[in-house]
Enzyme design. Structure first.
Site: not given
Length: 317
Positions: A92, A150-152, A154
Protein backbone atom coordinates in the site's frame (compact mmCIF):
# COMPACT_ATOMS: atom_id res chain seq x y z
CA UNK A 1 -30.55 -17.45 2.58
CA UNK A 2 -28.78 -15.73 -0.31
CA UNK A 3 -25.40 -14.17 0.42
CA UNK A 4 -23.31 -11.87 -1.73
CA UNK A 5 -19.56 -12.12 -1.15
CA UNK A 6 -17.14 -9.59 -2.58
CA UNK A 7 -13.65 -10.92 -3.24
CA UNK A 8 -15.34 -14.30 -3.29
CA UNK A 9 -12.66 -16.02 -5.39
CA UNK A 10 -9.83 -15.00 -3.09
CA UNK A 11 -8.27 -16.71 -0.09
CA UNK A 12 -10.87 -16.09 2.62
CA UNK A 13 -13.79 -15.42 0.29
CA UNK A 14 -13.55 -18.82 -1.41
CA UNK A 15 -13.47 -20.65 1.93
CA UNK A 16 -16.44 -18.61 3.15
CA UNK A 17 -18.38 -19.46 0.00
CA UNK A 18 -17.86 -23.19 0.54
CA UNK A 19 -18.88 -22.96 4.19
CA UNK A 20 -22.16 -21.26 3.30
CA UNK A 21 -22.89 -23.63 0.43
CA UNK A 22 -22.23 -26.60 2.70
CA UNK A 23 -25.05 -25.58 5.00
CA UNK A 24 -27.51 -25.06 2.15
CA UNK A 25 -27.25 -21.33 1.48
CA UNK A 26 -26.96 -19.64 -1.91
CA UNK A 27 -23.87 -17.61 -2.74
CA UNK A 28 -23.31 -14.85 -5.29
CA UNK A 29 -19.57 -14.36 -5.70
CA UNK A 30 -18.25 -11.01 -6.93
CA UNK A 31 -14.64 -10.95 -8.11
CA UNK A 32 -12.80 -8.99 -10.78
CA UNK A 33 -9.87 -11.45 -10.99
CA UNK A 34 -7.31 -8.65 -10.95
CA UNK A 35 -3.62 -9.31 -11.45
CA UNK A 36 -2.44 -8.63 -7.89
CA UNK A 37 -1.54 -12.31 -8.18
CA UNK A 38 -2.22 -14.85 -10.91
CA UNK A 39 -6.00 -14.89 -11.51
CA UNK A 40 -5.71 -18.54 -12.59
CA UNK A 41 -5.08 -19.35 -8.93
CA UNK A 42 -8.35 -17.67 -7.97
CA UNK A 43 -10.19 -19.73 -10.55
CA UNK A 44 -8.77 -22.87 -8.98
CA UNK A 45 -9.97 -21.57 -5.59
CA UNK A 46 -13.59 -21.67 -6.76
CA UNK A 47 -13.50 -24.77 -8.95
CA UNK A 48 -15.52 -26.84 -6.47
CA UNK A 49 -17.98 -24.05 -5.74
CA UNK A 50 -18.68 -23.55 -9.46
CA UNK A 51 -20.06 -27.08 -9.61
CA UNK A 52 -22.58 -26.33 -6.85
CA UNK A 53 -26.12 -25.39 -7.99
CA UNK A 54 -26.37 -22.74 -5.29
CA UNK A 55 -23.31 -20.82 -6.49
CA UNK A 56 -23.27 -17.92 -8.94
CA UNK A 57 -20.10 -16.21 -10.14
CA UNK A 58 -20.30 -12.60 -11.30
CA UNK A 59 -17.06 -11.29 -12.77
CA UNK A 60 -17.24 -7.62 -11.88
CA UNK A 61 -15.48 -4.83 -10.01
CA UNK A 62 -17.32 -3.69 -6.89
CA UNK A 63 -16.05 -0.16 -7.47
CA UNK A 64 -18.50 0.12 -10.38
CA UNK A 65 -21.72 1.49 -8.89
CA UNK A 66 -23.86 0.83 -11.97
CA UNK A 67 -22.83 -2.79 -12.21
CA UNK A 68 -23.30 -3.34 -8.49
CA UNK A 69 -26.78 -1.87 -8.72
CA UNK A 70 -27.66 -4.34 -11.47
CA UNK A 71 -26.21 -7.25 -9.49
CA UNK A 72 -28.16 -6.38 -6.34
CA UNK A 73 -31.33 -5.81 -8.40
CA UNK A 74 -31.00 -9.19 -10.13
CA UNK A 75 -29.97 -11.40 -7.21
CA UNK A 76 -31.46 -9.56 -4.22
CA UNK A 77 -28.96 -10.82 -1.64
CA UNK A 78 -30.31 -10.90 1.90
CA UNK A 79 -26.88 -10.56 3.52
CA UNK A 80 -23.51 -9.31 2.31
CA UNK A 81 -19.95 -10.24 3.27
CA UNK A 82 -17.64 -7.49 1.99
CA UNK A 83 -14.34 -9.38 1.97
CA UNK A 84 -12.81 -7.89 -1.19
CA UNK A 85 -9.99 -5.36 -0.79
CA UNK A 86 -6.47 -4.47 -1.79
CA UNK A 87 -4.40 -6.20 0.88
CA UNK A 88 -1.00 -5.76 2.47
CA UNK A 89 0.60 -2.91 4.46
CA UNK A 90 3.88 -2.71 2.53
CA UNK A 91 2.39 -2.78 -1.01
CA UNK A 92 0.00 0.00 0.00
CA UNK A 93 2.93 2.33 0.53
CA UNK A 94 3.89 1.90 -3.13
CA UNK A 95 0.43 2.53 -4.57
CA UNK A 96 -1.71 4.39 -2.04
CA UNK A 97 -4.16 5.79 -4.59
CA UNK A 98 -5.24 2.30 -5.66
CA UNK A 99 -5.77 1.26 -2.04
CA UNK A 100 -7.90 4.32 -1.41
CA UNK A 101 -9.93 3.69 -4.56
CA UNK A 102 -10.66 0.03 -3.77
CA UNK A 103 -10.81 -0.04 0.02
CA UNK A 104 -12.53 3.29 0.63
CA UNK A 105 -14.54 4.24 -2.43
CA UNK A 106 -15.25 0.61 -3.32
CA UNK A 107 -16.53 -0.02 0.19
CA UNK A 108 -18.73 3.07 -0.05
CA UNK A 109 -20.25 1.68 -3.25
CA UNK A 110 -21.09 -1.61 -1.53
CA UNK A 111 -22.51 0.15 1.54
CA UNK A 112 -24.72 2.48 -0.50
CA UNK A 113 -25.96 -0.29 -2.77
CA UNK A 114 -26.65 -2.66 0.11
CA UNK A 115 -28.60 0.04 1.93
CA UNK A 116 -30.61 0.88 -1.16
CA UNK A 117 -31.66 -2.75 -1.53
CA UNK A 118 -32.36 -3.09 2.20
CA UNK A 119 -30.13 -6.06 2.94
CA UNK A 120 -30.76 -7.71 6.29
CA UNK A 121 -27.15 -7.44 7.39
CA UNK A 122 -23.62 -6.74 6.20
CA UNK A 123 -20.27 -7.95 7.50
CA UNK A 124 -17.22 -5.83 6.69
CA UNK A 125 -13.81 -7.51 6.76
CA UNK A 126 -11.22 -5.31 8.44
CA UNK A 127 -7.76 -5.97 9.82
CA UNK A 128 -5.68 -6.01 12.97
CA UNK A 129 -3.46 -3.48 11.19
CA UNK A 130 -5.84 -0.71 12.31
CA UNK A 131 -4.38 -0.97 15.83
CA UNK A 132 -0.95 0.25 14.76
CA UNK A 133 1.35 0.56 17.75
CA UNK A 134 -1.38 0.47 20.42
CA UNK A 135 -0.37 -1.55 23.50
CA UNK A 136 -1.22 -5.24 23.24
CA UNK A 137 -3.24 -7.35 23.68
CA UNK A 138 -5.65 -5.48 21.43
CA UNK A 139 -9.30 -5.30 22.37
CA UNK A 140 -11.97 -3.75 20.19
CA UNK A 141 -11.69 -0.64 22.36
CA UNK A 142 -7.93 -0.20 21.76
CA UNK A 143 -6.99 3.01 19.87
CA UNK A 144 -7.12 2.77 16.07
CA UNK A 145 -6.39 6.37 15.09
CA UNK A 146 -2.66 6.03 14.29
CA UNK A 147 -2.29 3.45 11.50
CA UNK A 148 1.21 2.59 10.27
CA UNK A 149 0.37 2.05 6.59
CA UNK A 150 -2.01 3.34 3.95
CA UNK A 151 -3.59 -0.13 3.92
CA UNK A 152 -4.45 0.16 7.60
CA UNK A 153 -5.66 3.73 7.11
CA UNK A 154 -8.00 2.72 4.27
CA UNK A 155 -9.43 -0.14 6.31
CA UNK A 156 -10.04 2.18 9.24
CA UNK A 157 -11.74 4.62 6.86
CA UNK A 158 -13.95 1.77 5.64
CA UNK A 159 -14.94 1.03 9.24
CA UNK A 160 -15.93 4.66 9.79
CA UNK A 161 -17.97 4.67 6.58
CA UNK A 162 -19.71 1.49 7.74
CA UNK A 163 -20.77 3.14 10.97
CA UNK A 164 -22.14 6.14 9.06
CA UNK A 165 -24.11 3.85 6.74
CA UNK A 166 -25.56 2.06 9.75
CA UNK A 167 -26.41 5.34 11.44
CA UNK A 168 -28.01 6.92 8.38
CA UNK A 169 -29.88 3.93 6.96
CA UNK A 170 -30.36 1.64 9.95
CA UNK A 171 -28.53 -1.13 8.10
CA UNK A 172 -27.22 -3.80 10.51
CA UNK A 173 -23.42 -4.03 10.17
CA UNK A 174 -20.81 -6.12 11.93
CA UNK A 175 -17.10 -5.41 11.45
CA UNK A 176 -14.61 -8.26 11.86
CA UNK A 177 -10.90 -7.57 12.28
CA UNK A 178 -8.75 -10.42 10.98
CA UNK A 179 -5.46 -11.40 12.64
CA UNK A 180 -2.72 -12.94 10.43
CA UNK A 181 -4.80 -15.49 8.55
CA UNK A 182 -3.06 -18.53 7.04
CA UNK A 183 -4.01 -21.82 5.43
CA UNK A 184 -4.76 -23.46 2.07
CA UNK A 185 -5.26 -20.99 -0.81
CA UNK A 186 -3.24 -18.33 0.99
CA UNK A 187 -2.01 -15.58 -1.31
CA UNK A 188 1.52 -15.99 -2.72
CA UNK A 189 2.60 -12.70 -1.13
CA UNK A 190 1.71 -13.90 2.37
CA UNK A 191 4.41 -15.01 4.80
CA UNK A 192 3.77 -18.81 4.86
CA UNK A 193 3.76 -19.01 1.07
CA UNK A 194 6.82 -16.79 0.66
CA UNK A 195 8.77 -18.78 3.24
CA UNK A 196 7.87 -22.19 1.84
CA UNK A 197 8.63 -21.02 -1.72
CA UNK A 198 12.12 -20.06 -0.58
CA UNK A 199 12.66 -23.21 1.47
CA UNK A 200 11.61 -25.47 -1.41
CA UNK A 201 13.99 -23.62 -3.76
CA UNK A 202 16.84 -23.64 -1.25
CA UNK A 203 16.85 -19.85 -1.16
CA UNK A 204 17.14 -17.57 1.86
CA UNK A 205 14.16 -16.04 3.64
CA UNK A 206 14.04 -12.56 5.13
CA UNK A 207 13.23 -12.44 8.82
CA UNK A 208 12.68 -9.02 10.30
CA UNK A 209 14.90 -8.59 13.34
CA UNK A 210 16.08 -12.12 12.61
CA UNK A 211 12.66 -13.31 13.76
CA UNK A 212 13.37 -12.23 17.34
CA UNK A 213 10.92 -9.95 19.13
CA UNK A 214 8.46 -10.04 16.21
CA UNK A 215 5.20 -11.84 17.06
CA UNK A 216 2.13 -12.62 14.98
CA UNK A 217 -1.25 -13.95 16.07
CA UNK A 218 -1.52 -16.71 13.43
CA UNK A 219 -5.16 -17.69 12.84
CA UNK A 220 -6.21 -20.61 10.65
CA UNK A 221 -8.60 -19.77 7.82
CA UNK A 222 -11.34 -22.19 8.91
CA UNK A 223 -11.44 -20.52 12.33
CA UNK A 224 -11.68 -17.11 10.68
CA UNK A 225 -14.52 -18.31 8.46
CA UNK A 226 -16.44 -19.65 11.45
CA UNK A 227 -16.25 -16.16 12.97
CA UNK A 228 -17.42 -14.50 9.76
CA UNK A 229 -20.37 -16.86 9.48
CA UNK A 230 -21.30 -16.19 13.11
CA UNK A 231 -21.13 -12.44 12.43
CA UNK A 232 -23.35 -12.85 9.36
CA UNK A 233 -25.88 -14.79 11.43
CA UNK A 234 -25.80 -12.41 14.39
CA UNK A 235 -28.58 -9.94 15.02
CA UNK A 236 -26.50 -7.07 16.37
CA UNK A 237 -27.29 -3.68 14.86
CA UNK A 238 -23.66 -2.53 14.82
CA UNK A 239 -20.59 -4.00 16.43
CA UNK A 240 -16.88 -4.75 15.98
CA UNK A 241 -15.17 -8.08 16.71
CA UNK A 242 -11.59 -9.29 16.77
CA UNK A 243 -11.11 -12.63 15.04
CA UNK A 244 -7.71 -14.03 16.04
CA UNK A 245 -6.20 -17.04 17.75
CA UNK A 246 -5.15 -14.97 20.77
CA UNK A 247 -1.78 -16.73 21.06
CA UNK A 248 0.96 -14.77 19.26
CA UNK A 249 4.07 -16.67 18.20
CA UNK A 250 7.55 -15.27 17.68
CA UNK A 251 8.50 -15.29 14.01
CA UNK A 252 11.60 -17.43 14.50
CA UNK A 253 9.44 -20.05 16.25
CA UNK A 254 6.99 -19.94 13.35
CA UNK A 255 9.85 -20.73 10.97
CA UNK A 256 10.94 -23.62 13.19
CA UNK A 257 7.40 -24.99 13.06
CA UNK A 258 7.43 -24.71 9.25
CA UNK A 259 10.70 -26.65 9.17
CA UNK A 260 9.18 -29.44 11.27
CA UNK A 261 6.06 -29.66 9.10
CA UNK A 262 7.82 -29.55 5.72
CA UNK A 263 11.06 -31.32 6.57
CA UNK A 264 12.89 -28.45 4.86
CA UNK A 265 15.54 -26.12 6.24
CA UNK A 266 15.30 -22.34 6.28
CA UNK A 267 18.25 -20.12 5.40
CA UNK A 268 17.67 -16.91 7.30
CA UNK A 269 18.70 -13.36 6.42
CA UNK A 270 17.94 -10.72 9.05
CA UNK A 271 16.61 -7.28 8.12
CA UNK A 272 15.15 -4.42 10.16
CA UNK A 273 11.41 -4.39 10.74
CA UNK A 274 9.70 -2.07 8.19
CA UNK A 275 8.01 1.05 9.52
CA UNK A 276 4.64 -0.23 8.22
CA UNK A 277 4.78 -3.36 10.43
CA UNK A 278 4.08 -3.50 14.18
CA UNK A 279 6.36 -5.74 16.26
CA UNK A 280 3.41 -7.73 17.63
CA UNK A 281 -0.20 -8.54 16.80
CA UNK A 282 -2.22 -10.01 19.63
CA UNK A 283 -6.01 -10.32 19.72
CA UNK A 284 -8.24 -10.24 22.73
CA UNK A 285 -11.21 -12.32 21.63
CA UNK A 286 -13.36 -12.50 24.76
CA UNK A 287 -15.98 -10.25 23.13
CA UNK A 288 -16.23 -12.42 19.99
CA UNK A 289 -16.34 -15.53 22.17
CA UNK A 290 -19.10 -14.10 24.32
CA UNK A 291 -21.25 -12.57 21.58
CA UNK A 292 -20.51 -14.78 18.55
CA UNK A 293 -19.47 -18.05 20.16
CA UNK A 294 -16.12 -17.67 18.41
CA UNK A 295 -13.66 -20.38 19.47
CA UNK A 296 -10.52 -20.77 17.32
CA UNK A 297 -9.44 -24.37 17.71
CA UNK A 298 -6.78 -25.16 15.09
CA UNK A 299 -3.25 -25.59 16.52
CA UNK A 300 -0.57 -23.90 14.44
CA UNK A 301 1.26 -27.04 13.32
CA UNK A 302 -1.99 -28.74 12.35
CA UNK A 303 -2.92 -25.71 10.26
CA UNK A 304 0.54 -25.55 8.71
CA UNK A 305 0.33 -29.25 7.84
CA UNK A 306 -2.90 -28.58 5.94
CA UNK A 307 -1.28 -25.61 4.22
CA UNK A 308 1.73 -27.76 3.25
CA UNK A 309 -0.54 -30.49 1.86
CA UNK A 310 -2.36 -27.89 -0.26
CA UNK A 311 0.92 -26.27 -1.34
CA UNK A 312 2.28 -29.58 -2.61
CA UNK A 313 -0.95 -30.24 -4.50
CA UNK A 314 -0.94 -26.72 -5.94
CA UNK A 315 2.65 -27.02 -7.12
CA UNK A 316 2.58 -30.68 -8.18
CA UNK A 317 4.68 -31.90 -5.22
Amino acid sequence: MRYLITGGAGFIGSHLSEALLARGDQVVCIDNFNDYYDPVRKRRNIARALAHPGYTLVEADFRDAEIMDRVFAQYRPQRVAHIGAMAGPRPSMRNPALYEEVNVRGTLTILETAARYEVEGLVLASTSSVYGMSPTPWSEESPTDRPLSYYAATKKAAEVLAYTAHRQYGMPIRIVRFFTVYGPRGRPDMTPHLFVDAMVAGKSITLFNGGMGVYRDWTYVDDIVSGVVAALDAGYAFDIFNLGHSSPMQLIDFVTALERVTGLSARIVAQPLPAADPPITYARIDKATRMLGFQPCTPLEEGLARFWEWYRSEHGD
